[in-house]
Design a protein around this motif. Structure first.
Motif, PDB file in Angstrom:
ATOM      1  N   PHE A  29       0.727  -1.220   0.154  1.00 58.09           N
ATOM      2  CA  PHE A  29      -0.133  -0.001  -0.023  1.00 58.09           C
ATOM      3  C   PHE A  29       0.734   1.298  -0.013  1.00 58.09           C
ATOM      4  CE2 PHE A  29      -2.492  -3.422   2.283  1.00 58.09           C
ATOM      5  CZ  PHE A  29      -3.528  -3.293   1.280  1.00 58.09           C
ATOM      6  N   SER A  30       2.033   1.085  -0.525  1.00 57.70           N
ATOM      7  CA  SER A  30       2.790   2.661  -0.569  1.00 57.70           C
ATOM      8  C   SER A  30       2.058   3.554  -1.306  1.00 57.70           C
ATOM      9  CB  SER A  30       4.233   2.235  -1.275  1.00 57.70           C
ATOM     10  OG  SER A  30       3.988   1.848  -2.347  1.00 57.70           O
ATOM     11  N   GLY A  31       2.225   4.815  -0.989  1.00 52.59           N
ATOM     12  CA  GLY A  31       1.503   5.759  -1.655  1.00 52.59           C
ATOM     13  C   GLY A  31       0.048   6.355  -0.993  1.00 52.59           C
ATOM     14  N   ILE A  32      -0.297   5.488  -0.097  1.00 53.73           N
ATOM     15  CA  ILE A  32      -1.930   5.574   0.390  1.00 53.73           C
ATOM     16  C   ILE A  32      -1.495   6.413   1.778  1.00 53.73           C
ATOM     17  CG2 ILE A  32      -4.004   4.618   1.026  1.00 53.73           C
ATOM     18  CD1 ILE A  32      -3.294   2.294  -1.036  1.00 53.73           C
ATOM     19  N   ASP A  33      -2.485   7.342   1.856  1.00 51.03           N
ATOM     20  CA  ASP A  33      -2.421   7.945   3.377  1.00 51.03           C
ATOM     21  C   ASP A  33      -2.418   6.958   4.588  1.00 51.03           C
ATOM     22  OD1 ASP A  33      -5.206   8.188   4.773  1.00 51.03           O
ATOM     23  OD2 ASP A  33      -5.675   8.685   2.769  1.00 51.03           O
ATOM     24  N   ALA A  34      -1.821   7.207   5.645  1.00 52.64           N
ATOM     25  CA  ALA A  34      -1.532   6.122   6.630  1.00 52.64           C
ATOM     26  C   ALA A  34      -3.046   5.594   7.408  1.00 52.64           C
ATOM     27  CB  ALA A  34      -0.755   6.608   7.913  1.00 52.64           C
ATOM     28  N   LEU A  37      -4.343   3.187   4.639  1.00 51.08           N
ATOM     29  CA  LEU A  37      -3.712   2.060   4.765  1.00 51.08           C
ATOM     30  C   LEU A  37      -4.222   0.922   5.856  1.00 51.08           C
ATOM     31  CD1 LEU A  37      -0.619   0.756   3.966  1.00 51.08           C
ATOM     32  CD2 LEU A  37       0.026   1.551   6.255  1.00 51.08           C
ATOM     33  N   HIS A  38      -4.271   1.590   6.940  1.00 46.63           N
ATOM     34  CA  HIS A  38      -4.827   0.398   8.176  1.00 46.63           C
ATOM     35  C   HIS A  38      -6.156   0.172   7.841  1.00 46.63           C
ATOM     36  CE1 HIS A  38      -1.395   0.696  10.687  1.00 46.63           C
ATOM     37  NE2 HIS A  38      -1.108   1.710  10.277  1.00 46.63           N
ATOM     38  N   TYR A  39      -6.897   1.054   7.224  1.00 45.33           N
ATOM     39  CA  TYR A  39      -8.598   0.604   6.724  1.00 45.33           C
ATOM     40  C   TYR A  39      -8.178  -0.661   5.867  1.00 45.33           C
ATOM     41  CZ  TYR A  39     -13.012   0.343   4.888  1.00 45.33           C
ATOM     42  OH  TYR A  39     -14.236   0.130   4.482  1.00 45.33           O
ATOM     43  N   TYR A  40      -7.485  -0.374   4.796  1.00 48.36           N
ATOM     44  CA  TYR A  40      -7.657  -1.577   3.690  1.00 48.36           C
ATOM     45  C   TYR A  40      -6.966  -2.903   4.369  1.00 48.36           C
ATOM     46  CZ  TYR A  40      -8.657   1.873  -0.129  1.00 48.36           C
ATOM     47  OH  TYR A  40      -9.067   2.937  -0.538  1.00 48.36           O
ATOM     48  N   TYR A  58      -8.691  -1.506  12.157  1.00 46.96           N
ATOM     49  CA  TYR A  58      -9.439  -0.418  12.165  1.00 46.96           C
ATOM     50  C   TYR A  58      -9.571   0.412  13.037  1.00 46.96           C
ATOM     51  CZ  TYR A  58     -12.278  -3.183   8.861  1.00 46.96           C
ATOM     52  OH  TYR A  58     -13.046  -3.971   7.773  1.00 46.96           O
ATOM     53  N   GLU A  59      -9.090   0.233  14.180  1.00 44.21           N
ATOM     54  CA  GLU A  59      -8.936   1.279  15.398  1.00 44.21           C
ATOM     55  C   GLU A  59      -7.654   2.100  15.014  1.00 44.21           C
ATOM     56  OE1 GLU A  59     -11.013   2.157  17.854  1.00 44.21           O
ATOM     57  OE2 GLU A  59     -12.188   0.269  18.264  1.00 44.21           O
ATOM     58  N   GLN A  60      -6.692   1.460  14.537  1.00 46.46           N
ATOM     59  CA  GLN A  60      -5.364   2.314  14.117  1.00 46.46           C
ATOM     60  C   GLN A  60      -5.928   3.285  13.023  1.00 46.46           C
ATOM     61  OE1 GLN A  60      -2.421   2.333  15.892  1.00 46.46           O
ATOM     62  NE2 GLN A  60      -1.781   3.879  14.401  1.00 46.46           N
ATOM     63  N   ALA A  61      -6.482   2.823  12.138  1.00 47.59           N
ATOM     64  CA  ALA A  61      -6.967   3.649  11.178  1.00 47.59           C
ATOM     65  C   ALA A  61      -7.661   5.043  11.480  1.00 47.59           C
ATOM     66  CB  ALA A  61      -7.815   2.871  10.080  1.00 47.59           C
ATOM     67  N   ASP A  67     -11.944  11.108  10.824  1.00 48.29           N
ATOM     68  CA  ASP A  67     -12.778  11.143   9.673  1.00 48.29           C
ATOM     69  C   ASP A  67     -13.134   9.914   8.887  1.00 48.29           C
ATOM     70  OD1 ASP A  67     -13.597  13.808  10.541  1.00 48.29           O
ATOM     71  OD2 ASP A  67     -12.137  14.675   8.928  1.00 48.29           O
ATOM     72  N   LEU A  68     -12.728   8.869   9.135  1.00 45.13           N
ATOM     73  CA  LEU A  68     -12.787   7.631   8.282  1.00 45.13           C
ATOM     74  C   LEU A  68     -14.067   6.859   8.734  1.00 45.13           C
ATOM     75  CD1 LEU A  68     -11.328   6.100   6.144  1.00 45.13           C
ATOM     76  CD2 LEU A  68     -10.233   4.910   7.667  1.00 45.13           C
ATOM     77  N   ALA A  69     -15.190   7.454   8.159  1.00 47.13           N
ATOM     78  CA  ALA A  69     -16.471   6.877   8.785  1.00 47.13           C
ATOM     79  C   ALA A  69     -16.650   5.351   8.378  1.00 47.13           C
ATOM     80  CB  ALA A  69     -17.608   7.691   7.848  1.00 47.13           C
ATOM     81  N   ASP A  70     -16.209   4.731   7.423  1.00 46.82           N
ATOM     82  CA  ASP A  70     -16.394   3.393   6.952  1.00 46.82           C
ATOM     83  C   ASP A  70     -15.795   2.592   7.896  1.00 46.82           C
ATOM     84  OD1 ASP A  70     -17.693   4.353   4.733  1.00 46.82           O
ATOM     85  OD2 ASP A  70     -16.150   3.880   3.381  1.00 46.82           O
ATOM     86  N   ALA A  71     -14.466   3.015   8.711  1.00 45.03           N
ATOM     87  CA  ALA A  71     -13.947   2.133   9.739  1.00 45.03           C
ATOM     88  C   ALA A  71     -14.841   2.002  10.904  1.00 45.03           C
ATOM     89  CB  ALA A  71     -12.647   2.804  10.142  1.00 45.03           C
ATOM     90  N   HIS A  72     -15.631   3.093  11.316  1.00 47.60           N
ATOM     91  CA  HIS A  72     -16.638   2.737  12.466  1.00 47.60           C
ATOM     92  C   HIS A  72     -17.630   1.932  11.791  1.00 47.60           C
ATOM     93  CE1 HIS A  72     -15.302   5.852  15.298  1.00 47.60           C
ATOM     94  NE2 HIS A  72     -15.340   6.605  14.417  1.00 47.60           N
ATOM     95  N   TYR A  73     -18.034   1.991  10.814  1.00 47.32           N
ATOM     96  CA  TYR A  73     -18.986   0.990  10.226  1.00 47.32           C
ATOM     97  C   TYR A  73     -18.343  -0.248  10.447  1.00 47.32           C
ATOM     98  CZ  TYR A  73     -22.783  -1.198   7.449  1.00 47.32           C
ATOM     99  OH  TYR A  73     -23.915  -1.825   7.088  1.00 47.32           O
TER     100      TYR A  73
END
Length: 109
Positions: A29-34, A37-40, A58-61, A67-73
């Motif tokens: 996942f190089s080049g993706i924001d941190a 990265l953790h979400y993926y 997901y918690e680290q994301a 603002d990473l709503a999908d991680a909360h979901y």
């Protein structure tokens, strides 16, 4: 950062039967924001049945991108499956609040 995807679907084992080594060290996942990265990484871990590690990722994301709503979901879904209603409700409410802010075009922070 605003993330405007639709409600995230659950990863399936049909799409990934085992997590590649790159998932463990993040090299894929190089080049993706941190936060993403953790979400993926969490999504892949979840898809391969590594639920405890997925929860942590997901918690680290969220630590890196509040603002990473999908991680909360996804956390809401996993905690619901683990029969942890308080944690599940917390994350579903956070998801709903973030999605509402995104729909209205405002950032929460």
């Amino acid at each position: 950062m605003n993330h405007t995807s639709t409600t995230p679907s659950a990863p399936t084992r049909a799409h990934a039967t085992s997590a590649p080594a790159e998932v463990d060290d993040g090299a894929a996942f190089s080049g993706i924001d941190a936060g993403m990265l953790h979400y993926y990484r969490a999504s892949l871990l979840e898809a391969t049945g590594r639920v405890t590690e997925a929860l942590e990722a997901y918690e680290q994301a969220l630590t890196l991108d509040v603002d990473l709503a999908d991680a909360h979901y996804r956390l809401g879904v996993l905690y619901e499956q683990l029969n942890e209603p308080v944690a599940s409700l917390f994350h579903f409410r956070a998801y709903q609040q973030l999605r509402g802010a995104l729909v209205q075009g405002t950032a929460l922070n």
